[in-house]
Design a protein around this motif. Structure first.
Motif, PDB file in Angstrom:
ATOM      1  N   LEU A 126       0.857  -1.179   0.000  1.00  0.00           N
ATOM      2  CA  LEU A 126       0.000   0.000   0.000  1.00  0.00           C
ATOM      3  C   LEU A 126       0.895   1.232   0.000  1.00  0.00           C
ATOM      4  O   LEU A 126       1.721   1.414   0.899  1.00  0.00           O
ATOM      5  N   LEU A 127       0.757   2.072  -1.027  1.00  0.00           N
ATOM      6  CA  LEU A 127       1.539   3.291  -1.165  1.00  0.00           C
ATOM      7  C   LEU A 127       0.612   4.466  -1.402  1.00  0.00           C
ATOM      8  O   LEU A 127      -0.549   4.301  -1.782  1.00  0.00           O
ATOM      9  N   PHE A 128       1.131   5.686  -1.197  1.00  0.00           N
ATOM     10  CA  PHE A 128       0.323   6.901  -1.243  1.00  0.00           C
ATOM     11  C   PHE A 128       0.653   7.743  -2.474  1.00  0.00           C
ATOM     12  O   PHE A 128       1.779   7.735  -2.976  1.00  0.00           O
ATOM     13  N   HIS A 129      -0.361   8.505  -2.919  1.00  0.00           N
ATOM     14  CA  HIS A 129      -0.179   9.420  -4.054  1.00  0.00           C
ATOM     15  C   HIS A 129      -1.054  10.647  -3.821  1.00  0.00           C
ATOM     16  O   HIS A 129      -2.279  10.554  -3.823  1.00  0.00           O
ATOM     17  N   PRO A 179      -4.662  -9.893   5.456  1.00  0.00           N
ATOM     18  CA  PRO A 179      -5.307 -11.039   4.789  1.00  0.00           C
ATOM     19  C   PRO A 179      -5.669 -10.745   3.341  1.00  0.00           C
ATOM     20  O   PRO A 179      -5.739 -11.649   2.515  1.00  0.00           O
ATOM     21  N   CYS A 180      -5.898  -9.454   3.022  1.00  0.00           N
ATOM     22  CA  CYS A 180      -6.208  -9.075   1.640  1.00  0.00           C
ATOM     23  C   CYS A 180      -4.988  -9.203   0.733  1.00  0.00           C
ATOM     24  O   CYS A 180      -5.115  -9.106  -0.489  1.00  0.00           O
ATOM     25  N   GLY A 181      -3.790  -9.367   1.316  1.00  0.00           N
ATOM     26  CA  GLY A 181      -2.587  -9.533   0.531  1.00  0.00           C
ATOM     27  C   GLY A 181      -1.708  -8.316   0.428  1.00  0.00           C
ATOM     28  O   GLY A 181      -0.611  -8.382  -0.124  1.00  0.00           O
ATOM     29  N   ASN A 182      -2.172  -7.168   0.938  1.00  0.00           N
ATOM     30  CA  ASN A 182      -1.380  -5.940   0.872  1.00  0.00           C
ATOM     31  C   ASN A 182      -0.480  -5.809   2.092  1.00  0.00           C
ATOM     32  O   ASN A 182      -0.888  -6.104   3.217  1.00  0.00           O
ATOM     33  N   MET A 183       0.757  -5.339   1.857  1.00  0.00           N
ATOM     34  CA  MET A 183       1.670  -5.054   2.964  1.00  0.00           C
ATOM     35  C   MET A 183       1.593  -3.574   3.300  1.00  0.00           C
ATOM     36  O   MET A 183       1.549  -2.728   2.425  1.00  0.00           O
ATOM     37  N   ILE A 184       1.590  -3.264   4.596  1.00  0.00           N
ATOM     38  CA  ILE A 184       1.554  -1.889   5.049  1.00  0.00           C
ATOM     39  C   ILE A 184       2.533  -1.706   6.202  1.00  0.00           C
ATOM     40  O   ILE A 184       2.668  -2.590   7.063  1.00  0.00           O
ATOM     41  N   GLY A 185       3.253  -0.589   6.200  1.00  0.00           N
ATOM     42  CA  GLY A 185       4.167  -0.275   7.288  1.00  0.00           C
ATOM     43  C   GLY A 185       3.423   0.332   8.458  1.00  0.00           C
ATOM     44  O   GLY A 185       2.594   1.218   8.279  1.00  0.00           O
TER      45      GLY A 185
END
Length: 284
Positions: free
Chosen positions: A45-48, A153-159
């Motif tokens: 997950l990244l931001f824009h 669980p959705c598969g996304n990595m977040i810091g």
């Protein structure tokens, strides 16, 4: 149940040391317009940050590569620029009463660490290796401690950790050979360590070293067995040769370290690897 929205909010607040300083007014789940047809692989997950004027167009069409030849936003090559730091993305969000930041799920693919040998080195001197990558990671000084990363669980990595400055000794000099047989020098993250504690991350590939042991023992949740077997290669160990002098690693000098950017930037070359997940509204 994958309550990604609450975890996302907690992760953003963790950037501010646990204080709700981000001014978030709302986090809105976006409805995908088409099934997720992206290839399998590690997702972050990244931001824009976006301007209010471009909001409706982006929500309708998604993020797109800007036309070639634009006068800005190509410091690290053509592609879609994202950040792992929410505060950095806010600085690109333009609005009067409210600002907006998109949260995207990004299939990282093959990642090229971009840390040039010197501040004046032309980005396109590394063009051969850029062409073979899916994402260019322009490495900065501030990182989250990967020990606190979560794979949802959705598969996304977040810091989920607070951003801290990485110690200069984390950056080691490497050499690689281009297709024209010329040798180029640059840096890469070796053992990622923070100046305020002993946390170390091996190979720049987000693995913890809380205890000595095998790679599996030193890997945390992000590096599942399935992901270790994938075709992604963030560390590029097969292509790089670590430069030593008298048996000692050549670490980054003080002057070069001072000229590193503060924050990481990720340049995704293929818009199809990006899927918009959330819209964050910030009170201005």
């Amino acid at each position: 149940v994958c309550n990604e929205r609450n975890i996302l909010s907690s992760g953003i607040n963790a950037e501010y040391g646990g204080n709700n300083c981000s001014g978030i007014r709302g986090i809105y789940k976006l409805t995908p317009q088409a099934p997720d047809g992206r290839k399998a692989g590690k997702r972050r997950l990244l931001f824009h940050g976006i301007s209010t004027g471009a909001l409706l167009s982006i929500l309708k069409r998604g993020l797109q590569n800007a036309p070639f030849g634009r006068a800005y936003g190509t410091r690290f090559g053509e592609g879609i620029y994202l950040a792992d730091n929410f505060e950095k993305s806010i600085s690109y969000a333009l609005g009067h009463k409210s600002k907006f930041v998109l949260v995207a799920s990004v299939v990282m693919g093959k990642v090229y660490q971009y840390i040039p040998d010197n501040y004046w080195q032309n980005f396109y001197e590394s063009e051969d290796r850029i062409a073979d990558s899916d994402t260019v990671w322009a490495v900065g000084k501030l990182h989250q401690d990967p020990v606190y990363n979560l794979v949802l669980p959705c598969g996304n990595m977040i810091g989920m950790g607070k951003f801290k400055e990485v110690d200069r000794k984390s950056f080691v000099r490497i050499s690689h050979t281009n297709k024209d047989d010329s040798t180029k020098f640059s840096f890469k993250i070796g053992n990622l360590s923070f100046s305020d504690e002993d946390t170390v991350v091996r190979n720049g590939n987000f693995s913890s070293n809380d205890e000595e042991g095998s790679d599996e023992e030193n890997s945390y949740e992000e590096n599942s067995d399935e992901e270790r077997d994938s075709d992604e290669d963030c560390s590029e160990e097969d292509e790089d040769e670590i430069v030593t002098k008298d048996g000692e690693l050549q670490i980054m000098g003080e002057h070069r370290y001072r000229n590193l950017p503060q924050h990481n930037e990720f340049v995704v070359k293929n818009a199809d690897n990006i899927r918009l997940e959330y819209l964050i509204q910030i009170h201005h």
